[in-house]
Motif scaffolding. Structure first.
Motif: not given
Lengths: 401, 401
Positions: A344, A348, A358, A362-366
């Protein structure tokens, strides 16, 4: 009760064998009634009861018609003499090379009006031509059966499996019919292997005629066998009676191609009844000649028919311990070693330019923690590269930053 | 515990929906931790805990990165506004048209390091484009999935099944991918049916681009749906996360073609985990693109994957009572009505000339009584003819004796 343990009484071994081959000739194979009679009295006494008229009923009447008043001893002598002349051997359950597996046929008879499902008992004797011991030949064997009107696809599948089995030292058992049977026999022979054709007629005049060259080769390099004495014609019902022997001799049966209605499906049924491995080759759903295979594969789990696509898969079904087919897998891919979170993160990272941790997180959701822990390691392993304080995709091979 | 029964507390319905769509945007779909949080506190309170920092841990940190300091209410307003502008509807479990089946996803999570197998919980919300109610569209639906690099055979199978299902009023659910997915969607549309594409990216920018014309048609006649908000890019892992929704929405999943390694096999696994019908189309053993299907069909009986070759067979698996596929059978044959003994008698009559009953009985291996009882009846029914005091084969059509 085991047909191998029949009482021989005071008769000597030759008398038992004589009785077996006369019984096997006077009575159509598989008869339950004959099996019961032989089990109760032994072959010699059973024959005597039938020939003398002490035994009544349809079985005795039918046998008497064929005996036609001849003394059983003379009848036996003529059978031996004829076999000698034709170069045909005769085995009975008393023979050392009788395959023990045939005895399993005493368990599958089904009560009812259909004589083919009722008269499924072991043979009294087997006539054979060929240079092998039958028990050795079938010890490691697989039956391959299928449509007479096979397609090219079926021929391909039968060739691949038959050749591959023979190459690995397995015997291919089939019925000598036109189509899949013949392809399977030929494939085994082409691999220098052994093949056994179980006929529904005399081994001196194998059917069909168009397979004559094949039968000659089988008689020289494999085995032609039959429950019927030389000279017997291949009546239609006999193919169905014969099928139980194909299934019983082998460790499992593969249905290669079959129309919705196909005698070969009955052989697979016998394999299931005998608790042998029952297998079918899947094929295109567009092919009428795979409909029977797919119907078999659709059986409920309590009567399983397993799909097989490779020799290894066939051997996994029949080979017992230690022969598990390798599970097919595709080529390795670059991201194989990554766990989902790492993948992921790589995804991203923009394909052009780079991004700070950062933004990637955020894009990866982690969480940023996770990203900061993983991104440098991903870069070290070449899945990303460090780029202007952040991370970017790796450069294509041959390009430098 | 059922996601439909979450406590809403004192918050009104709109506040719950707002919270759902913000949660669905801040957290990657399927999250077990988020599901637990929402189940314990309701969506509004769960969001408040995440946004306020009262909730710690990786989940909260990742959500905070995406929230980026904005007030959740403002964040929600922007999501609604953007959806309105794009013509995208948003459903949450509180919506009347939310499919109840999605709740089954709360049962299949597997503990372990693989987040894809752990984070398999129901969506918080779904974005969609298209003229249908989602619950109605999937009530009678079948998922069809498969290889991107399909063969002509796979395209044929997907077309036949997709068209046939749609023709019978069934919705085809798939993933909008190149290959089998696209063929299945197109086939359903060609039949005038409904198809649902479950995307791994925003419904405003469906992936892949090459299917754009198809996606436009689906948005007009079917449904494009996604767990991710508009603008989301299709990261690779998201396809695997998305697959659980394809399996959960439909009554069963058909794997049409798949290589040994194929994401579509994971969708079939989800169907099995959800105890939905899991099906695979058999294909040529010569085709790499059927290897994955055959591997699925080789699963052990306790995790059955059923072979399907026709629409009727698919419907038998998913349709419940009263939809049993007709068993294929070949054309009737002349001797169909005869029992084995009658067939044996017919076979024992020579092809040229004729024979007396006694000879016929001996060759057939039956008693003379039986032969005399059956032969006249066989002649009456045209299977034989009487001939010189005995019996002969019937004359060919057009010839007289």
């Amino acid at each position: 009760m085991n047909i191998l343990d029949v009482p021989t009484g005071s008769a000597d071994e030759q008398a038992v064998r004589d009785a077996r081959i006369v019984l096997g000739t006077l009575v159509e194979p598989g008869s339950r009634r004959l099996y019961e009679l032989v089990t109760a009295h032994g072959p010699v006494e059973a024959l005597d009861r039938l020939a003398s008229g002490r035994e009544g009923g349809q079985l005795a009447e039918a046998a008497a018609l064929r005996l036609h008043g001849r003394p059983p001893a003379e009848f036996a002598a003529r059978l031996w003499e004829r076999s000698d002349r034709l170069g045909v051997r005769i085995l009975t359950p008393e023979s050392g090379e009788w395959p023990a597996r045939l005895a399993d046929l005493r368990h599958i008879s089904i009560d009812g009006p259909n004589t083919i499902d009722r008269d499924t008992y072991p043979p009294q004797c087997v006539w054979l031509r060929g240079p092998h011991r039958l028990d050795d030949a079938v010890e490691r064997s697989v039956a391959m059966v299928g449509a007479r009107a096979n397609t090219d696809y079926g021929a391909y599948a039968a060739t691949e499996l038959g050749y591959g089995l023979a190459e690995r030292g397995w015997t291919v058992v089939s019925g000598g019919a036109y189509g899949i049977d013949a392809v399977a026999h030929r494939a085994a022979l082409a691999a220098g292997g052994v093949t056994v054709a179980v006929l529904a007629c005399g081994v001196d005049r194998p059917y069909p005629l168009s397979n004559n060259a094949l039968f000659d080769q089988i008689a020289e390099e494999g085995l032609l066998i039959s429950e019927w004495p030389p000279g017997t014609a291949p009546f239609k019902v006999r193919f169905l009676v014969r099928n139980r022997v194909i299934a019983a001799l082998s460790r499992g049966t593969v249905l290669v191609e079959a129309a919705a209605r196909s005698g070969a499906r009955q052989t697979l049924r016998r394999a299931r009844q005998l608790r042998r491995a029952a297998m079918a080759v899947p094929g295109p759903i567009t092919s009428e000649m795979s409909v029977g295979c797919h119907e078999e594969l659709r059986r409920e789990p309590h009567e399983p028919v397993r799909p097989v696509a490779t020799v290894a898969q066939v051997l996994e079904e029949v080979g017992g311990i230690g022969e598990l087919a390798p599970v097919p897998r595709g080529a390795d891919r670059p991201l194989d070693g990554l766990d989902p979170v790492e993948r992921q993160l790589v995804d991203a990272v923009p394909r052009r330019g780079g991004a700070y941790a950062e933004q990637i997180a955020a894009d990866a959701g982690v969480s940023l923690r996770t990203a900061l822990a993983m991104l440098p390691s991903l870069a070290l392993r070449g899945h990303l590269r460090e780029h202007g304080g952040g991370f970017a995709r790796p450069l294509p091979p041959g390009r430098t930053a």
